[in-house]
Design a protein around this motif. Sequence first.
Motif, mmCIF file in Angstrom:
data_model
loop_
_atom_site.group_PDB
_atom_site.id
_atom_site.type_symbol
_atom_site.label_atom_id
_atom_site.label_comp_id
_atom_site.label_asym_id
_atom_site.label_seq_id
_atom_site.Cartn_x
_atom_site.Cartn_y
_atom_site.Cartn_z
ATOM 1 N N LEU A 225 71.215 11.885 -8.500
ATOM 2 C CA LEU A 225 72.098 10.852 -9.033
ATOM 3 C C LEU A 225 73.153 10.536 -7.983
ATOM 4 O O LEU A 225 73.870 11.435 -7.522
ATOM 5 C CB LEU A 225 72.755 11.330 -10.327
ATOM 6 N N PHE A 235 69.511 6.363 -9.469
ATOM 7 C CA PHE A 235 68.612 7.509 -9.522
ATOM 8 C C PHE A 235 67.611 7.374 -8.384
ATOM 9 O O PHE A 235 66.923 6.349 -8.267
ATOM 10 C CB PHE A 235 67.891 7.568 -10.865
ATOM 11 N N VAL A 258 74.963 15.011 -15.120
ATOM 12 C CA VAL A 258 73.868 14.676 -16.030
ATOM 13 C C VAL A 258 73.693 15.814 -17.016
ATOM 14 O O VAL A 258 73.566 16.979 -16.624
ATOM 15 C CB VAL A 258 72.559 14.425 -15.259
ATOM 16 N N VAL A 263 74.410 10.649 -19.041
ATOM 17 C CA VAL A 263 75.187 10.742 -17.809
ATOM 18 C C VAL A 263 76.652 10.605 -18.202
ATOM 19 O O VAL A 263 77.029 9.631 -18.868
ATOM 20 C CB VAL A 263 74.800 9.645 -16.803
#
Length: 858
Positions: A225, A235, A258, A263
């Motif tokens: 991420l 991503f 995450v 998120v």
Amino acid sequence: MSLKAFIPSLVLEKPTTGKERDKSSIQCLEACGRNLYIGGKDSLIQHFVVMDEGGPGPGMEGKSAGIREVRRRQLGSRSPISQLGAIPFLNHLLVLSDGSLSALNMFSLEPLPGLRRIRSVSFFHLHGADVSAQPSPAVELFTLSARRRSVNIHSVWVDRWDCLREVSLPQEPLSLAVDRSSLCVAAGDRYFLHDHEAGATLDLFPHDLPKQGVIVNAIGKGEFLLHGPGSLGMFVTRSGVSGRPPIQWSEGVLGAVVHFPYVLTLCSEALHIYSMLDQRIKQTIPLSRAKGLFSTPERVFAFSEREVLCLSPVALEEQIKALVASQHVDAALDFVQGVQSLLSKDTYKVLHNNLTCTLGFVKFYQERFSEAKYLFIEGNLDPREIIALYPEHYPVCKDFVSQHAPVFNAKDLRALKEDCATFERYQSFLTNFLREVQWSDQSHHCRQDVDGVLLKLYLERGNEADLVELLSSANACVLNTCVPYLECHKRFYALGLLYQSHSQDENAIQTWVNIVDGDDPDGMSSAAYEQVVNALRQQKSRQLVWKFADWALQKSQEVGVQIFTSREEEQAPFEEEEVLSFLNKHHLALALYLEHLIFALKSKKERHHTLLAMTYVTQVLGIVEKGEGSNITANSTREKLQQFLWKSTLYSTVAVQEQIQATSLHLERAILHGVAGEHRKALEVLVHGEKDLQAAEDYCRMARSNQAKEFGSPLYHLLLNIYLDSPQLATKATDLLNRNAEAFDPVAVLRVLPGTWSMPLVSRFLSESVRGLVHRRKMGGVERNLAKVEHFRHKCTRTTLTRGMIKVERDQGQTRIRKFPGHGLPCGRTGGLRGSNGVPGQYSHGRHLTGEMMNSLL
């Protein structure tokens, strides 16, 4: 769409007054199980134990969780602690302060003497614990040096750590995340991937973020991420591609973690929670002067300078219930599918099926019937759940209790009956749905309900074809409820099918018999009769067959005889004599049964052949007596009789002759004389008795086709003599000769012709006859010459095959001959032949091999 995904609770709140306020502010955090470590601005490390391990339950939002301080340690540098990292299975706590990485015991916070400080470290990452490492468990440690633009890879054991490799980077690194051999590095102006095993670097995308806004996290399964340009959460996989859509974050994100499927992003005044499934914001939690985030498998911690907030995830089941309660069933279903990896197989199956069926009910009441049917089938819905919605079709099982709670848009179908068009659409859906699941495992436990309701629906809606199809196959309809229903609607043909499908054959046949005998309100007389015959044909009970067979033959002998001629192979056949005796009064059926025995079963019994011939005669005479001699049936039967008399050789000619002796069946009498070899009598019957000269010629032609080729000429000569014996038939004799010139011997004809005949009368006959003789003689010559050529060809082939070399060997008293292909001498010469003793053209015994010997050997 808002959703409470996490429940926040205050874990720690430091005093906001005092001289040590600035020095004790929180800089970093580490959590491991119930252990919570806080790094302060003045190099103070505090170890806490969270008392409430399960986190706050419902109604505990905002309340303080139990926490107890266990130990604290002041490092000597007085510099802020920038990062903490726990290695639980080694009991190590790694501390990064003032560019140096040191190791402490997790519980005593005492330094570990075997692990000396690692200097010039700006960031570190723990990765890949190897519990099986020898001689003790180890973990990989990656240390980032911004000054040297490198990453050092270490192995950490209980009592030491060793540097395994130094990896140079193309730019100065700010932060990194690790997945296997891939390093995802955040530099000052871009992100890039570096494989430290292959030495390959892949640029991802540039950024213009300040140092505190750079985010790079490993989120598992080879995925990272990143905080991308334009406040996008990107991503990226280890191969450099994006497997998920990006998330549009708010401005000023300081950190992100995450906690699947969410998120969590941290801004200075709030914590935002986004769904990875639909990329939408689900929850916002106010947080003043926030500094950082830390995620564990169980929960997420957010902290500011004075507070630590624990975010406990709401149970997935509770989140799903909340979505359903807020009328977002489709979103709940998508959510369950997205978090399948977090659920056990059984739990996922139950949740998925329940939500699928719930969404199906929503579509059902919206009259989106196609979607509803698909969802009900996919969710394996008990068909009784749908049946129970229709008041007139309540399930057979009175103990059935619906397992699905009513949805928000549920309707009472009783009230809809007044709206005929709408209610008809709901009835149509029920029919289609039950037909779809009828033979599936979905309805295996409630087949009685499904088949019973389908029967009623077909009756009410007038679907005769579907009703017959349902009852013609195996079904689970309950007789006690379905029989009165069919009788009330006067569907007696279907009632018979219902009886038959439940092995009540006598009731079924009797019901169909009543329909044929007059009780035919639905116009199914013909079909009912066919069902009777088919049922008797397949019937095991002979008593039942004999009970209804006579009735079936009285209605139609041609169809009824199939009870005996088309009997199923698995059923035991009836005795032939028993059937013949029974059919004695039904002549047409008797003939058809005898034809079955003779032509299909190849019976060779004289009785069967004789009886068939006499049955044919009886049929023909019966039709003639009624004055229907020109009737098509009579002509067809008589033709079958004549063909049978010609071709069969097993009937008794005497018995048949006696039956037709005093009748007008002259042609049949002639055939019988011919079969007995009395051809002159046969021709006289046709010429003088039947007075049908054409029939006489047909007789000669028929007899010629059934006998040898040369047999035809004597018959034609007999017919010619009969014509010549009668002066009134003399002119017919010339017609006979001219039409069949090839069948007569011209010399024999000239000998018997009257001397008064003139040459023009027989000129055509003589011309065609002589021409035929010449043609046959020439064709015979051609055939002989072709045969000679074929003979010479085979002889030449044999001669060619016998040329070559052979070797005769004698081994243990046995003589063996071996042939070698080649161009030897013709047969009768011995050149080039050698025996086993090496002498040309000799056997091993010394005898010369002659051509005759060689041919005999070959």
